[in-house]
Design an enzyme around this catalytic site. Structure first.
Site, PDB file in Angstrom:
ATOM      1  NE  ARG A 111      23.011  19.406 -49.830  1.00  0.00           N
ATOM      2  CZ  ARG A 111      22.186  18.582 -50.291  1.00  0.00           C
ATOM      3  NH1 ARG A 111      22.083  18.044 -51.298  1.00  0.00           N
ATOM      4  NH2 ARG A 111      21.779  17.781 -49.215  1.00  0.00           N
ATOM      5  CB  ILE A 122       4.990  10.114 -46.539  1.00  0.00           C
ATOM      6  CG1 ILE A 122       6.413  10.205 -46.030  1.00  0.00           C
ATOM      7  CG2 ILE A 122       3.877  10.023 -45.511  1.00  0.00           C
ATOM      8  CD1 ILE A 122       6.653   8.877 -45.329  1.00  0.00           C
ATOM      9  N   GLY A 153       3.263  10.659 -53.481  1.00  0.00           N
ATOM     10  CA  GLY A 153       4.610  10.869 -52.940  1.00  0.00           C
ATOM     11  C   GLY A 153       5.035   9.588 -52.028  1.00  0.00           C
ATOM     12  CE  LYS A 176      15.765  18.150 -43.568  1.00  0.00           C
ATOM     13  NZ  LYS A 176      15.558  17.011 -43.183  1.00  0.00           N
ATOM     14  CD  GLU A 233      -0.357  13.636 -67.136  1.00  0.00           C
ATOM     15  OE1 GLU A 233      -1.492  13.304 -67.906  1.00  0.00           O
ATOM     16  OE2 GLU A 233       0.469  14.259 -67.605  1.00  0.00           O
ATOM     17  CB  SER A 245      11.257  10.519 -54.230  1.00  0.00           C
ATOM     18  OG  SER A 245      10.500  11.331 -53.578  1.00  0.00           O
ATOM     19  N   GLY A 298      14.620   5.688 -48.026  1.00  0.00           N
ATOM     20  CA  GLY A 298      14.133   5.358 -49.207  1.00  0.00           C
ATOM     21  C   GLY A 298      13.146   6.245 -49.822  1.00  0.00           C
ATOM     22  CE  LYS A 339       5.904  19.865 -44.076  1.00  0.00           C
ATOM     23  NZ  LYS A 339       4.623  19.789 -44.871  1.00  0.00           N
ATOM     24  CG  ASP A 360       0.368  14.098 -56.349  1.00  0.00           C
ATOM     25  OD1 ASP A 360       1.019  14.870 -57.003  1.00  0.00           O
ATOM     26  OD2 ASP A 360       0.997  13.117 -55.109  1.00  0.00           O
TER      27      ASP A 360
END
Length: 645
Positions: A561, A311, A309, A427, A334, A471, A469, A439, A331
């Protein structure tokens, strides 16, 4: 032996230069004896010169001047040479006075010899440096100045004169120059008109447009601009200006940051790279405590979950930069795992790297991997993080973010890992969506692990806001919308978020972990990264449109949302904070509930068997118990004095 031979040659050459300086001083003296060979019974000129050279050689060895390469001579070297010359003539006078009371020595020689010695010794070194940096090419009669100026694309430097001098000095040593500097834009109006290594400081940064207009008239318009400082430190540049520059085909470049330096050890001139939009939008960057982080990572076995990912991959790069003994990248994706493994093997070919395809929701598999890898340090970045996606799939969010964290913590204890660090989010504060709730419970899992276990593993969590930046974050979304011609979609005109860049977030995670590692405490820790001021999403959209250089892109307001908040907070009303390290705060939580294995079993059972609404209800009921009574208002971060901001 070869190195010692080179040093010996340098000392001998310095001695010869000293004897030459003495000879010149001796023969130009107005009171010299006939032919300069002294009177009967006195020391001869050759004896004087040999004695002077020997003393000079002795002081060269004493001050180790032979260790300074001539091609890199600088002002400190000149001061050493001056000290050697003065001490040489002083000791020489003492010797000749004892030997023959300096009968055959013109007195003016004692004044002129050290002066000539300093001038000659420094002069030959400057000449050597000039040859090394190709500085004498400007005097070549066979190479017209117009050819020299037009053989490379024009480059404009932006930054203080001191950094311009460093860059130009390094660039002069490179015979194959990618760019040719045509001017400097300084940070202080008082420097305008001065020159740095032959390159003029044209204007201050607030008059960039005027400087560019002048360069266009002089046929020196730049094809690239190099920022000598971090873009976040430069004040006076607007998004509109940068957008116009990019639209005009000018490349915006910068040198590697401090985190990237170790990848280029041994290079004289560090490679430039294009600036990302994220760097232009970011706040002033932090200064990383490299010594503490190096002590944390050097020679250690490190395992990073979610390594593919945003981070996780940046943590991999920075951990590798600090010389860990072994890196395990884990991870469930794949493709992401393949990419980070390939990058690590290509960038750090001598560092052992192992890629493991694993889902942290599988407890037995996770424990087996940890037992095999035996990590000293675990960074747990694996998570489902997209608010809207987790809101639609609460079961998956609970299993990955909560149960997965418990599994990783249990595996870290079973493998006797020295420390485990959870990557959390703002969050988790007063969560209104499933992702934030999961979290917050993951943080509670970390707290419970330390409190209910006799293991030597230390547990901590690091909480921070949005990452520019990453994803799925707003910047890549805005980029793609700009490329399509718009519109840019903003959910609410008053929405704000905390932002930092990916490298900065990873740096501060390491910084906080190092701070925890240095002390003797063994309780669980929750760290909070100082995020600066919240950024308006609407203003961010306008800035990105301006940076793109386009004026035809509109902004569309789409509405909030499900689970989305207008503003984010970094502290709950039931929490307080204390300074832990520069730009890092420690959160003191008054949690009303400790998570247990029973809680996890109940949650996992509901996630497997219950409908989505029951999963959501169970999550928020448990969060409410963890937080205590629900706060009435929106808390805000209070930065404590001395916290390094």
């Amino acid at each position: 032996m070869e190195r010692m031979a080179v040093r010996a040659q340098t000392v001998v050459f310095d001695a010869l230069l000293a004897s030459l300086a003495f000879a010149i001083a001796f023969f130009v003296a107005p009171t010299q004896p006939e032919l300069g060979f002294g009177e009967a019974g006195a020391l001869s000129f050759f004896q004087f010169a040999a004695l002077y050279a020997a003393i000079a050689a002795a002081f060269s060895l004493a001050f180790r001047s032979e260790l300074s390469p001539w091609r890199y001579v600088s002002i400190p070297d000149a001061l050493v040479l001056a000290r050697i010359a003065l001490l040489t003539v002083g000791v020489f006078l003492l010797f000749v006075f004892v030997l023959d009371r300096a009968e055959g020595l013109p007195r003016s020689t004692l004044v002129m010899a050290p002066l000539f010695q300093m001038v000659i010794s420094m002069g030959v070194r400057i000449l050597r440096r000039a040859l090394h940096e190709h500085a004498l090419e400007s005097f070549s009669p066979l190479k017209p100045i117009t050819d020299r100026l037009t053989q490379a694309p024009h480059l404009l430097l932006i930054g203080p004169p001191s950094l311009a001098d460093t860059y130009l000095r390094d660039a002069a040593r490179d015979p194959d120059r990618t760019f040719n500097a045509v001017g400097i834009i300084g940070t202080d109006r008082r420097d305008v008109g001065a020159q740095v290594r032959g390159v003029c400081i044209l204007e201050a940064i607030d008059r960039l447009d005027e400087a560019l207009a002048d360069l266009r008239r002089w046929n020196r318009y730049p094809r690239a601009i190099l920022f000598l400082e971090e873009p976040g430190k430069l004040k006076g540049l607007t998004a509109d200006q940068l957008g116009r520059l990019k639209n005009d085909g000018i490349r915006l470049l910068r040198l590697p940051s401090i985190v990237e330096l170790s990848q280029h050890d041994g290079l004289t001139l560090l490679p430039m790279r294009d600036i990302n939009i994220e760097e232009l939008l970011a706040r002033e960057p932090i200064e990383l405590d490299r010594m503490a982080v190096s002590h944390l990572l050097a020679g250690k076995r490190v395992l990073i979950t979610g390594a593919g990912g945003s981070i996780g991959s940046e943590l991999c790069r920075q951990v590798a930069n600090f010389g860990c003994a072994h890196l395990t990248v884990l991870d469930f994706s794949e493709t992401a795992l393949f990419e980070i493994e390939r990058e690590m093997r290509e960038t750090f070919p001598h560092m052992p790297v192992k890629a493991v395809l694993c889902d942290v929701r599988h407890a037995a598999r996770t424990v087996a991997i940890f037992q095999e890898e035996r990590p000293d340090l675990v960074f747990h970045a694996a998570a489902l993080k997209h608010v809207s996606m987790v809101e639609r799939h609460p079961r998956e969010g609970l299993l990955t973010n909560v149960v997965g964290t418990w599994n990783v913590a249990e595996a870290a204890k079973a493998a006797n890992a020295g420390q485990m660090v959870l990557i959390s989010t703002d969050k988790a504060v007063d969560p209104t969506n499933v992702m934030g709730a999961t979290k917050r419970l993951a943080e509670a899992v970390i707290h419970a692990q330390q409190a209910t276990s006799n293991s030597d593993t230390r547990f901590s969590a690091v909480r921070f806001g949005n990452v520019l930046g990453s994803s799925g974050s707003v910047v890549p979304i805005f980029k793609s919308q700009i490329e399509r011609g718009g519109p840019l979609t903003v959910t609410h005109p008053e929405m704000t978020r905390f932002f930092m860049t990916i490298p900065e977030a990873a740096q501060l995670v390491l910084h906080a972990t190092a701070a925890c590692h240095e002390d003797d405490r063994h309780d669980s820790r929750l760290f909070l990264l100082e995020m600066g001021e919240p950024v308006s999403i609407l203003d961010l959209a306008r800035q990105m449109i301006a940076l793109s250089g386009r004026r035809d892109i509109e902004i569309e307001i789409t509405g909030l949302r499900p689970g989305e908040k207008l503003t984010e907070a970094l502290l709950d009303e039931t929490e307080t904070s204390l300074p832990a390290a520069p730009k890092v705060l420690e959160v003191i939580s008054n949690s009303a509930l400790r998570m247990t294995a029973g809680h996890l079993e109940d949650l996992a059972r509901i996630a497997r068997d219950g409908p989505s609404e029951e999963v959501r209800r169970a999550l928020f009921e448990l969060v409410a118990q963890v937080r205590g009574e629900k706060p009435a208002g929106q808390p805000s971060l209070r930065v404590i004095a001395g916290s390094g901001s």
